[in-house]
Each structure stands twice: as C-alpha cells, then as structure tokens.
Motif scaffolding. Structure first.
Motif, short mmCIF file in Angstrom:
data_model
loop_
_atom_site.label_atom_id
_atom_site.label_comp_id
_atom_site.label_asym_id
_atom_site.label_seq_id
_atom_site.Cartn_x
_atom_site.Cartn_y
_atom_site.Cartn_z
N SER A 131 0.83 -1.20 0.00
CA SER A 131 0.00 0.00 0.00
C SER A 131 0.87 1.25 0.00
N THR A 132 0.45 2.26 -0.75
CA THR A 132 1.12 3.56 -0.74
C THR A 132 0.14 4.67 -0.37
N LYS A 133 -1.03 4.30 0.17
CA LYS A 133 -2.08 5.29 0.43
C LYS A 133 -1.71 6.26 1.54
N VAL A 134 -1.19 5.76 2.63
CA VAL A 134 -0.81 6.62 3.76
C VAL A 134 0.64 6.29 4.11
N ARG A 182 -0.20 0.87 11.73
CA ARG A 182 -1.40 1.70 11.55
C ARG A 182 -2.58 0.75 11.42
N ALA A 183 -3.60 0.94 12.29
CA ALA A 183 -4.75 0.02 12.31
C ALA A 183 -5.99 0.77 12.75
N PRO A 184 -6.62 1.55 11.84
CA PRO A 184 -7.76 2.40 12.24
C PRO A 184 -8.93 1.62 12.82
N LYS A 185 -9.18 0.40 12.35
CA LYS A 185 -10.37 -0.33 12.81
C LYS A 185 -10.03 -1.70 13.37
N SER A 213 -5.43 5.40 14.05
CA SER A 213 -5.72 5.84 12.69
C SER A 213 -4.48 6.37 11.99
N SER A 214 -3.44 6.73 12.73
CA SER A 214 -2.19 7.20 12.15
C SER A 214 -1.06 6.27 12.58
N ILE A 243 -4.70 -4.24 8.83
CA ILE A 243 -3.61 -3.65 9.60
C ILE A 243 -2.44 -3.41 8.65
N TRP A 244 -1.76 -2.30 8.89
CA TRP A 244 -0.61 -1.94 8.06
C TRP A 244 0.67 -1.95 8.91
N PHE A 245 1.76 -2.48 8.33
CA PHE A 245 3.06 -2.49 8.99
C PHE A 245 4.07 -1.75 8.12
N ASP A 246 4.98 -1.07 8.79
CA ASP A 246 6.13 -0.50 8.09
C ASP A 246 7.32 -0.49 9.04
N LEU A 247 8.50 -0.46 8.46
CA LEU A 247 9.77 -0.52 9.18
C LEU A 247 9.72 -1.52 10.33
N VAL A 248 9.85 -2.76 10.00
CA VAL A 248 9.97 -3.81 11.01
C VAL A 248 11.46 -4.10 11.16
#
Length: 854
Positions: A131-134, A182-185, A213-214, A243-248
């Motif tokens: 994903s590149t949305k946020v 990031r996991a808004p819901k 949400s951020s 759920i979104w993950f980055d920099l692990v």
C-alpha cells in the motif's frame, strides 16, 4: 573468548624452529644488509575497502536481522525500467564510447514483498498487498497491508520474515524490536515472536490495543529462552480486520561498541583487528550504480532509518542504507582509521551501462560533495556540520581522503576530475584527492590529462602465480609527483574460493608494495566480506553465514604483514643452490592442440626424445583414437586435425605417454578468427596445464600461459610479433622441453622461453620503534627450504627473537566455517639468531623473523 584473542595461537618454544638440518640440503643463502637502507615503508600501507557486494553489509556487517524491513525491495531502481524480467538502465550514450550500451541485468525479486510470507492457521483467511495510500514517510512510500478476513484464537494469521537466510538466535541474548503500525479499525493485538525452524517460540512480546488511525511506533526488547541458527520472525494476529506495517526492524542488543543501528560484532572485530590505516567506502561498482539516479547519495543515507529509501546495488539487491554516511564515519573513528569517501562523479558503472550526467550538471555535483565533506569535518556551526552535531557528533570525523569516481578512465574522466580536484583543494587543502584509473594498472592517457592529483588508484586482480612471476612489478614503475594506492587487489583466479596458494601470492604482492614504499602508499584487499548464500565475486577475504564466520588465510597474511611492518627497507639478496643432483620432471603430462576464438589446422605432429629419435608421428588414418577432443568443433582427417568453432580453449589432447625431456614439432595454420593458435603441454586435465600461446591479444603477441583450476595467467612477458600470424599460411612450431625450461621456436627462430617461476621470496627492514630487524619470507614450494641467513649490521645480534609462521600442508588448504582457525599464524620465541645462522622455512608458508639487536 574474544575474537582478538583467537587471532593468533601462541606457541612459545625457547628451543626455536630448527628442523634436523643434516637431513635437508641447503637450498639458499639470504643476505640482509642493514647498512644499505632502501625506501621507507608507508605507515598507511594497509587499509580496508568495504563495498555492498555479496550481502557483505546488508545481512552481514550491518547487524539488522530483518530482510526488507521497509517493504521497499520490490521497487524498481530510479532511472530504470523492467522488461520481461530484466532490469534495463536508460538507453543513452556510454561515457567512454558515446555508443548506447545494450547491457541489462536480471531482476531478482520474485515477490512484491521479498523475504516476507503469509501463514494462516486452521480456518483463518487473509491476504497481503503493498500500500502507498498513507505512507510512513515520502522517501519510503510502501507499507505491508494485511487484510484478515477471518481469524480467531486458534485461527491466527502471521506475516513471517525469513531474515537473511535465517535469523541467528542465541539463548539468553536480548533483541530490540522496532516497528510502525497503523490500524484504524483493528481491535486485536499483535504478537511479535522469534520461532525456531521446528516451530518452537524462542522469544515473544505482545502489543495490545494497536488500534490507531495514524502511524505509531512500537518498541520492545525480547530475551531468547533457547537458540536456533535458522529462526524466523513472526507478526501474529488473531482478530479480523486490516492492519498496516512499516519498518519492522530487529537488532541484537549486542552490537560492535554497543552502538544502536550498529555492526555485527564478529565481522566488525575482524576488521578492527586488521588495524587498518583507513577505510574506503562505499565502492566499488556500488558507488557508480546502474543509472545515475540509482547511485548512492550520502544525504539520503542520513537520519532516522525509516526515512532512508535505500540504494540498489549493481550486484543485484537493495541496501537499506543502514550503514549510511554517518555510520561509515563513526565506524572509522571507532576502529582508529582514517576515512576515505568515494563519490560518484556523474557516471554510472562503465562496465555496465555507462550512462552519465551531462557536463552542465557537474557544478551541482561539486557542491554536493563539498557539502558531504562539510558534514564530516566542518565546524559544528556550519550548515552541514550542524546537521552532524544534531546527529550526535559535534566533533569532526576522521575524513582524510576523497576519491573521484570508481574505475573511471580516459581523458573525459580526467577533465571532470580536474574540476573536482580544484574545488575540493581550494576549500579543504588538507584532504588528499584520489584519481581513478580504471580496472587495471595505471592508465597513462588518464594521468597525462590530469592537471594535478595527490594519489592514483589502480586495481590489481591477478591470477595465480602472477605476483610471483612479476614480483618486481612496482620496482619498474616511474616515480611521479603523486603516490600510488592499490585500491583493490587479490589473487582471485585459479585458487578456488580462496586457499593457501592465494595467500602466498598475496604475500608476495604485498612484499612488492612494501619494498616500494616511496611509490606505493596505500592498499586494500577486495572484496572484503561475503555472505556464502550470495556469492557475487569468486574470492573474498572474510566469509560468513547468519550464524558464523571465518577469515581466510589471506586475511592472516595481511594481518601479519601489517602487524610486523618495518619502518624502512634494507638491502636483501637471495642466492639459490641446487638441492639435488637428480633432474626433476617439471613439465610431465600430455600434449595438446587448442585455439581461442580462432579456427586452425594442425599436421605433421611429431614427438622426439632427447636424442632426436622420433617417438610419435601422427598417423591420423590409423591412430585417430589417440586424440581426445573437448569443446569446439574438431575434425580429424587423414593428415590434418582442424578446429572450426568460436570459443575459449577447445582442446584435442594426445593420450600417449610423453617422456620427461622431448621436442614437440608440428605445423599449424590459422584459418580464421582474431587470434592464432595454442599448444598446451604438461596437461594434467582440461583445467590444469601450461601452453604456448602464439598470436594472442588479437594476433599481436605471444606468451606462455599457465592454466590452474580453469583460470589462466600469463607466466612470461609477452613477446611482440614482428608480423601477425598470417591466415592460411603453414608455420612450423617447435617446443623443446627440458628439465628446467621450455623453448618455443616459430619457423626455426626462437620466439620465447619459459622457466619455472620462483617460489621463494624475501624482504627485510628495520623497525625504528624497537630497533629490530624484520625479515619476511614466502616459501610457495612443496619442499622446505633450508637457508643460510647472514645479517650485516653495525650492532650485535641479541640472539633471542620471535618467529611467526602461517603454513599449511597443501596449497589447497583453507579455513572454513566448521574449522575457522585451522590455519593461522603461530608465534614462537627463537634463540638461534646470530649474524650468521640457518633457518628452515616450511613448505607453503609465510614467515616473519623479528631479530633483536643489542
């Protein structure tokens, strides 16, 4: 036990190394004359060169345990395109030729999220996407999106990272985890764990209530309850949602000097223990890139790791830039070495695409390099010095050298170099600026076009025996107003993945550099590090996997040479004596016929004994089966053997027994192609023999060449042909083979002679700190050498000193992951030193004698 303690196995013997001399004939006399000094030995002769190749940094020296931690490694490098699985650079003119190169390279990633996979338990269902949305940061726009369609306590979903061919986990050790979520819901928890290859949980931590949400940063430290060398890392969820993950990122708590974002201790200690005078970074081909946009940029490698986009290595993988410009400078300071920064001069790798920036972009490049220098050594209140201070280092770093490009060559490069040199020296006159001269020895047209330089960088990758045949190579170099830096050297052909024979050749090469200290100021072996799971270069100095490592015998050779470096050379003379009255059959083996990208015919083949009696005459009608052919396209007619295909080294080998002393006589003619013909002799097999190459180098020269383990090396100086070998003309070739030499005649005229290369070498010098005489000896032969040693000095010899010997029982011997310290230097006390004494030098050995003077 610390690595530095393991570097040398100390075996103290006050009797000394004296084999039963009565059992060994005296082979040599070595005379050392301290009253005739030579060149000063450069105090900065030995440095190290680090490049991102063979996962030497990423998955190696850099201690990060997660591969593709930022989910950016399926990104096409800037400036390039993907075409049918091939990575294609811009199709613009090549810097050197002005022609468009058709070079391309395979695109390695086979998944949108390399090194990551999805695992579901029981009835769980989920899917992955990028994903590149946020984006977490604009420089690293990709995140891993996990859509969990159904999950529960027993129906978990995991995203799994394999590390770099597994993750080493040690019982009792701690590991620091950082990740962004990031996991808004999403209403569940995320459990991070390290699991053994059999599924056992070695360490874990649960982040509860990650609903945000951020982006939010999560950190923890876990301690392993058991060990496994091939563990994997899991992020596990048991609730549905997205759920979104980055920099692990996962680091061992223990790094070199315990620095965060630091280095793997065992590999860093190998480098520190070499006591390098300098560190060259970041390349190599890495600094050139495969397009000008994809080349490394120091500014992109600063700051928080989640903001570093990474650099694509020309060796086929992404570097996270975890070892960035700041980390490089810090590492130099940590090990007491000066820093050498190599920057891109607006040209991508000339051995690949060779695309380049136009001249009107050079002023911006110049300013960028000046900014980089300011970051390293500028005052803390300067623009970039202040950035360094904010990054935790207000004092200047030890930057001393700047190199303009890597392996660029030619007058066009020299014009650019002159611009960079002038700008750098005007602002930073204390820095030494280095000129590149291509991939081999000093390129005269380049140097002639350079207005002024401080140091010239030549590269010297050599095949086996080249350093011994050309042991006086640097003795013959002209002395100019610049110093020489041998920026990349190694005996790396014909020695497998590196062995004792390579170390012996490296030792002789180093001795030549040391002896010429008035010219050769600096050197660095290359490549430095190799993850055995990704070998991009055949021979490397230090080899490792994710769990263990070892240094090759060449490493210990370099360490010996550096630890026991004299201050000044003294005169040395060697006299060799016949060790036996029985002739030795040096060139026994079969004879053959061969070509190289050339078509040729051979006839009237005869072998004569030492009395000129004909032992064999090629009767091809009745004896076609005498010849075994491999490669190429051979036809054996009634009177002619012909080879009619392109390619390197097709061979026809005579199976008959050959005497020790003989003459081979035949007729040969070239029927097509750029070269002429080759006559192999002393053929052991297709990968090991000696050959007379007539009409080599596009039919310009002739030379004897040795093929060892499939690698060839010229073993005589090339002889320029008066006229090229003519097509369709028959020539008479004659090889006269004796116990000590081989003579090659062409149409009755002596063309060239081969003699067995020397295998015994020595240099000596004095150490101004201790007053000791330091003698360095290489015995690359299979027999011990007993030598009379005479020391001419105005001082008395103390008698007691030390010896260090690195030796092996065979030239193919080498350390390994299983036996990392099998071949290392042995230090002994020695009581036999006098103005005249005898010493036995072991076969396949590098020896250092430290002789104390009163």
């Amino acid at each position: 036990m610390k690595h530095s303690v393991l570097c040398f196995r100390l075996m103290i013997h006050f009797v000394g190394l004296m084999l039963p001399l009565y059992a060994i004939a005296q082979d040599a006399t070595l005379v050392i004359d301290t009253q005739h000094p030579g060149a000063k030995v450069s105090s900065r002769l030995h440095g190290i060169f680090f490049e991102e190749i063979s996962h030497g940094g990423e998955g190696g020296l850099y201690a990060e345990l997660i591969q593709n931690r930022g989910f950016e490694e399926s990104t096409i490098p800037p400036g390039c395109t993907l075409d049918s699985g091939w990575l294609v650079p811009p199709r613009t003119s090549h810097f050197a030729s002005n022609k468009v190169s058709d070079w391309k390279m395979p695109w390695e990633p086979k998944s949108p999220w390399p090194a990551w996979s999805l695992r579901t338990a029981a009835n769980a269902r989920a899917s992955l996407s990028l994903s590149t949305k946020v984006p977490l940061h604009a420089a690293t726009p990709h995140a891993l999106q996990v859509d969990i369609h159904s999950a529960g306590k027993a129906d978990s979903v995991s995203v799994v990272n394999e590390g770099f061919w597994g993750i080493r986990v040690d019982k009792g050790e701690s590991y620091n985890l950082t990740t962004y979520i990031r996991a808004p819901k999403f209403k569940g928890a995320v459990t991070a764990s390290l699991r053994a290859s059999d599924g056992r949980i070695l360490a874990s931590y649960t982040f509860n209530n990650v609903k945000q949400s951020s982006w939010r940063k999560y950190t923890c430290t876990v301690k392993a309850t058991a060990s496994d060398a091939k563990a994997k890392f899991y992020l596990t969820m048991s609730s549905p949602g997205t759920i979104w993950f980055d920099l692990v990122s996962l680091f061992p708590a223990r790094t070199f000097k315990n620095r965060p974002n630091g280095m793997r201790p065992d590999l860093a200690n190998y480098l520190a223990d070499l006591k390098p005078a300098f560190v060259r970074w970041p390349g190599g081909c890495f600094v050139e890139g495969i397009s000008t946009e994809s080349a490394p940029e120091w500014k992109r490698s600063l700051g928080p790791i989640e903001e570093r986009p990474g650099t694509y290595s020309p060796w086929g993988y992404w570097s996270s830039d975890g070892i960035g410009y700041h980390e490089f400078l810090q590492f130099c300071e940590d090990i007491g070495a000066d820093a050498m920064y190599v920057f891109n001069c607006g040209v991508s790798c000339e051995m690949r695409s060779g695309v380049f920036l136009p001249d009107d972009k050079i002023p911006a490049l110049v300013q960028n390099i000046l900014d980089g220098i300011e970051y390293a050594i500028g005052p803390a209140d300067s623009k970039w010095g202040a950035v360094r201070a904010r990054n935790g280092h207000p004092q200047p770093f030890p930057l001393r050298y700047v190199e303009v490009g890597n392996e660029q060559v030619g007058t066009r490069y020299a014009t650019r170099f002159n611009i960079f040199y002038k700008a750098i020296k005007e602002k930073y006159p204390q820095l030494e600026v280095i000129t590149s001269t291509g991939i081999a020895h000093v390129h005269k047209p380049t140097i002639d076009a350079v207005t002024k330089t401080d140091i010239v960088d030549e590269h010297a990758y050599k095949a086996v025996y080249w350093p011994m045949i050309y042991h006086d190579w640097y003795d013959k170099y002209p002395r100019k107003d610049w110093k020489l830096y041998v920026g990349e050297y190694a005996c790396n052909s014909g020695v497998g993945s590196g062995n004792m024979l390579a170390a012996l050749n490296d030792a002789v090469f180093i001795m030549g550099m040391e002896r010429n200290g008035d010219l050769v100021a600096m050197s660095s072996y290359a490549p430095l590090l190799e993850n055995i799971n990704d070998t991009d270069w055949p021979v490397n100095l230090i080899r490792f996997d994710n769990a263990s490592s070892f240094a090759r015998t060449s490493y210990y050779t370099i360490k010996m040479m550096n630890d026991h470096k004299a201050s000044e050379n003294v005169a040395v003379s060697l006299t060799f004596h016949s060790s036996t009255s029985t002739p030795v059959a040096r060139y026994s083996g079969n004879i053959g016929l061969s070509t190289w990208d050339t078509y040729a015919e051979f006839k009237n083949i005869q072998i004569l004994d030492k009395n000129n009696k004909v032992l064999y005459a090629a009767d091809l009608i009745n004896h076609k089966n005498d010849w075994k052919t491999e490669g190429g396209k051979w036809t054996i007619g009634d009177s002619v053997i012909a080879q009619t295909a392109d390619g390197a080294w097709p061979m026809a080998i005579l199976q008959n027994k050959i005497p020790d002393v003989y003459t081979l006589r035949l007729k040969a003619r070239k029927t097509g192609g750029p070269n002429a013909f080759m006559i192999p002799i002393a053929v052991k097999d297709n990968d090991n023999y000696l050959r007379a190459h007539i009409g080599a180098w596009w039919n310009r020269v002739s030379a004897f060449e040795m093929v060892t383990n499939g690698a060839d090396a010229m073993v005589t100086q090339p002889v320029t042909l008066e006229t090229p070998v003519e097509t369709n003309r028959w020539y008479t070739v004659e090889l006269r083979v004796s116990y000590t030499s081989i003579e090659c005649y062409l149409d009755g005229k002596l063309l060239m002679t081969y003699k067995e290369p020397r295998t015994f070498f020595s240099i000596a010098g004095t150490d101004e700190r201790t007053g000791e005489i330091i003698v360095k000896v290489v015995n690359a032969g299979k027999e011990p050498v007993r030598s009379a040693v005479e020391v001419k000095t105005a001082k008395a010899i103390a008698g007691v000193g030390k010896t260090l010997t690195l030796s092996a029982d065979a030239p193919q011997a080498e350390n390994s992951l299983e036996h990392p310290l099998q071949y290392i230097p042995v230090e002994r006390n020695f009581t036999g030193f006098k103005n005249s004494f005898e010493y036995v030098f072991k076969p396949w050995s590098v020896t250092i004698l430290r002789i104390r003077q009163e």
